[in-house]
Design a protein around this motif. Structure first.
Motif, PDB file in Angstrom:
ATOM      1  N   LEU A  19       0.830  -1.201   0.000  1.00 44.12           N
ATOM      2  CA  LEU A  19       0.000   0.000   0.000  1.00 44.12           C
ATOM      3  C   LEU A  19       0.867   1.255   0.000  1.00 44.12           C
ATOM      4  N   VAL A  20       0.656   2.092  -0.994  1.00 42.22           N
ATOM      5  CA  VAL A  20       1.294   3.403  -1.050  1.00 42.22           C
ATOM      6  C   VAL A  20       0.269   4.422  -0.543  1.00 42.22           C
ATOM      7  N   ASN A  21       0.523   4.983   0.609  1.00 43.08           N
ATOM      8  CA  ASN A  21      -0.396   5.872   1.321  1.00 43.08           C
ATOM      9  C   ASN A  21       0.003   7.317   1.020  1.00 43.08           C
ATOM     10  N   VAL A  22      -0.680   7.921   0.047  1.00 47.61           N
ATOM     11  CA  VAL A  22      -0.302   9.251  -0.431  1.00 47.61           C
ATOM     12  C   VAL A  22      -1.184  10.309   0.237  1.00 47.61           C
ATOM     13  N   ILE A  23      -0.552  11.227   0.965  1.00 47.68           N
ATOM     14  CA  ILE A  23      -1.274  12.300   1.635  1.00 47.68           C
ATOM     15  C   ILE A  23      -1.566  13.394   0.610  1.00 47.68           C
ATOM     16  N   THR A  24      -2.839  13.617   0.325  1.00 49.75           N
ATOM     17  CA  THR A  24      -3.235  14.570  -0.716  1.00 49.75           C
ATOM     18  C   THR A  24      -3.939  15.782  -0.124  1.00 49.75           C
ATOM     19  N   ASP A  25      -4.114  16.779  -0.956  1.00 47.59           N
ATOM     20  CA  ASP A  25      -4.689  18.057  -0.537  1.00 47.59           C
ATOM     21  C   ASP A  25      -6.195  17.920  -0.333  1.00 47.59           C
ATOM     22  N   PRO A  26      -6.682  18.104   0.895  1.00 48.94           N
ATOM     23  CA  PRO A  26      -8.130  17.964   1.130  1.00 48.94           C
ATOM     24  C   PRO A  26      -8.957  19.070   0.493  1.00 48.94           C
ATOM     25  N   ALA A  27      -8.309  20.142   0.049  1.00 48.46           N
ATOM     26  CA  ALA A  27      -9.049  21.246  -0.559  1.00 48.46           C
ATOM     27  C   ALA A  27      -9.391  20.996  -2.015  1.00 48.46           C
ATOM     28  N   ILE A  28      -8.769  19.967  -2.617  1.00 46.86           N
ATOM     29  CA  ILE A  28      -8.998  19.679  -4.040  1.00 46.86           C
ATOM     30  C   ILE A  28     -10.230  18.807  -4.200  1.00 46.86           C
ATOM     31  N   ALA A  29     -11.219  19.302  -4.929  1.00 46.48           N
ATOM     32  CA  ALA A  29     -12.427  18.528  -5.233  1.00 46.48           C
ATOM     33  C   ALA A  29     -12.420  18.143  -6.705  1.00 46.48           C
ATOM     34  N   TYR A  30     -12.914  16.948  -7.000  1.00 46.54           N
ATOM     35  CA  TYR A  30     -13.005  16.542  -8.399  1.00 46.54           C
ATOM     36  C   TYR A  30     -14.053  17.405  -9.107  1.00 46.54           C
ATOM     37  N   PRO A  31     -13.723  17.964 -10.275  1.00 45.16           N
ATOM     38  CA  PRO A  31     -14.654  18.864 -10.982  1.00 45.16           C
ATOM     39  C   PRO A  31     -15.735  18.104 -11.745  1.00 45.16           C
ATOM     40  N   ARG A  32     -16.635  17.478 -11.008  1.00 44.84           N
ATOM     41  CA  ARG A  32     -17.645  16.638 -11.658  1.00 44.84           C
ATOM     42  C   ARG A  32     -18.744  17.479 -12.304  1.00 44.84           C
ATOM     43  N   THR A  33     -19.345  16.903 -13.337  1.00 43.81           N
ATOM     44  CA  THR A  33     -20.403  17.590 -14.087  1.00 43.81           C
ATOM     45  C   THR A  33     -21.778  17.024 -13.800  1.00 43.81           C
TER      46      THR A  33
END
Length: 539
Positions: A521-535
């Motif tokens: 498992l590669v546990n990547v800490i990502t930016d919680p402010a980034i939301a997927y730009p869903r349509t």
């Protein structure tokens, strides 16, 4: 094992399953279903036991979607069955053929309050093609065989049988069971001719291929049709890869432009649900092709439709059309795709802190082999995967599908590693989704099923957090513990892993994962402010 023994209902169930080409039995141990374990042991049907019944059913579903052979999940009575219901429902909406075989309190004690006594079929009826109880030991073989045959008959889907404990243990005489063979289905020539005429008159047609094209073994004919008339194509589900990522007809990256600009949209092998705007493409004419009459949309305005064997329908269309789609339309699609790819490149190469989730895919994509099986289990993080990952081959992509049930990742890994032992198996998890099945790392370790797992760890239910903020100005019940060390949990269960906090660490960590030969498992800490730009919201 081959020694002499008294055969019973479990033997009948195993023989029927093997007649359908089933090679694995997925389960969590329970006394109500001991007979089928005994039959499996003596008839060389491998038993894969897991830590939650939901994982067993998800593994059966993924087996069906990857191999186009029904999956088999065996669960004990009561909570064993109820624990599997969500996964059965997911299979129902994905059109995945499987049999969930449940134990049941003894018929001779029914109504007296036996352990785990509950009438299961009414619970399963809304999300299966069949939900029934086997009444006699001698009927077990035929009932199991017929349930699997129904599951794999279009439109495909799950079935359920439960067998009372005393019936299952009952003595039985076994006989060879002939292998299942599919029935030939006819094509409606008039309906196909109508579709061909509409395509011929269209100046900017678009083809959408869904999972049923792969499930119906129509991928070769679909590609031949697309290439014969040079029609741009968008794929989803396990149909991803029918048009390989380097084929110029693949229009996925021009999806929005294509939906907006096409004058005719031919949708094959997928429902006109929220993923396709419920079939509303503005002024474009819509044609819907399904593997069964029940799959044809009734809520959308259709210019034509047909149902039946998808391979035969594509072949008939290819034979009916001699023209090619205009090069001007194809060039517009190509330019829109190139423009989209240019914008994506900026995200894939983003060197930000905290890490942008898209950067993970920028590092992962060059490392994927052509036969890689990609499994998505999550919300926003897996939506990024759907945007960036284009398989080279069909039948190599698994995501939750329209029901959106999380927790299927570990079952998907189990199925993929067993079905494709030499292929890369890569599972992409949201940190919320990972919590549903993390305990089944133990199952991967015990059964020696290596895989590369990547978790986009933004410490939140991102798919809920951002929409709630936009609606109410705040969010609640959407945060998880910050920077949880899921990699340490995997190590504690016998696998391996590491945490990644900088973009430059992602590539080397993935290399170590691919080289490890264990569940990693590669546990990547990502930016919680980034939301997927869903349509679409799915509503």
């Amino acid at each position: 094992m081959s020694e002499e023994r008294e055969t019973h209902g479990g033997d009948l169930a195993v023989l029927a399953a093997q007649a359908h080409g089933i090679n694995h039995l997925f389960t969590l141990s329970g006394a109500h279903v001991f007979p089928i374990y005994d039959g499996a042991v003596h008839r060389d049907l491998p038993i894969i036991d897991v830590r939650h019944e939901q994982t067993a059913v998800f593994a059966a579903e993924a087996t069906a979607r990857l191999t186009r052979t029904p999956g088999l999940a065996v669960v004990t009575a009561g909570p064993g069955v109820t624990n599997g219901v969500s996964a059965v429902a997911n299979a129902f909406y994905n059109g995945a053929p499987l049999l969930m075989l449940g134990g049941r309190a003894p018929a001779g004690r029914w109504g007296q309050g036996a352990l785990q006594e509950i009438d299961h079929p009414p619970l399963l009826a809304p999300v299966t093609k069949l939900a029934a109880t086997v009444k006699k030991t001698e009927e077990i073989g035929n009932e199991v065989f017929d349930a699997l045959a129904l599951a794999r008959t279009p439109h495909r889907g799950p079935t359920f049988l439960d067998i009372p404990m005393d019936i299952f243990f009952g003595p039985a005489t076994t006989h060879p069971v002939a292998a299942w063979t599919p029935q030939t289905r006819q094509v409606n020539a008039d309906e196909v001719a109508r579709i061909a005429d509409l395509i011929k008159k269209s100046s900017s047609p678009l083809l959408i291929l869904g999972s049923d094209v792969w499930a119906g073994s129509a991928e070769k004919e679909a590609l031949e049709f697309a290439e014969s008339i040079q029609i741009p194509v968008i794929t989803n589900g396990t149909a991803r890869g029918i048009i390989p990522r380097r084929n110029p007809l693949l229009a996925t990256k021009a999806r929005s432009f294509a939906f907006r600009s096409a004058d005719l949209i031919l949708v094959v092998g997928t429902p006109l649900d929220f993923r396709l705007g419920y079939g509303d493409f503005g002024s474009a004419k819509v044609i819907h092709v399904s593997d069964s009459p029940s799959g044809i949309a009734t809520h959308a305005t259709l210019s034509a439709s047909t149902s039946g064997d998808l391979s035969a329908i594509f072949t008939a269309l290819t034979n009916s059309l001699s023209h090619q789609v205009s090069s001007e339309w194809r060039e517009l699609i190509t330019q829109a795709a190139l423009k989209s790819a240019s914008k994506e490149r900026e995200l894939l190469e983003a060197d930000l802190s905290p890490i942008h989730p898209a950067r993970i895919y920028g590092e992962l994509l060059p490392k994927l082999a052509d036969d890689a099986v990609i499994i998505g289990d999550g919300g926003d993080f897996v939506s990024f995967a759907g945007k960036f990952v284009e398989p080279v081959r069909p039948g190599c992509w698994l995501d939750p599908g329209p029901f959106g049930c999380l927790g299927g990742g570990m079952g998907g890994i189990i199925a993929a590693r067993l079905a494709r032992p030499s292929a890369q198996v890569v599972a992409l998890f949201g940190d919320g989704a990972l919590g549903f099945s993390l305990g089944d790392i133990d199952s991967l370790v015990r059964h020696h099923l290596p895989a590369v797992m990547v978790v986009g760890n933004n410490s939140a239910w991102g798919l809920e957090k951002h929409p709630m903020q936009s609606i109410f100005g705040y969010d609640v019940a959407a945060d998880l513990a910050p920077q949880t060390r899921y990699d340490e949990v995997v190590r504690a269960l016998g696998g391996a892993g590491e945490i990644v906090t900088e973009s430059s660490q992602i590539g080397p960590a993935l290399d170590r994962a691919f080289e490890s030969g264990v569940p990693y498992l590669v546990n990547v800490i990502t930016d919680p402010a980034i939301a997927y730009p869903r349509t679409t919201t799915g509503i």
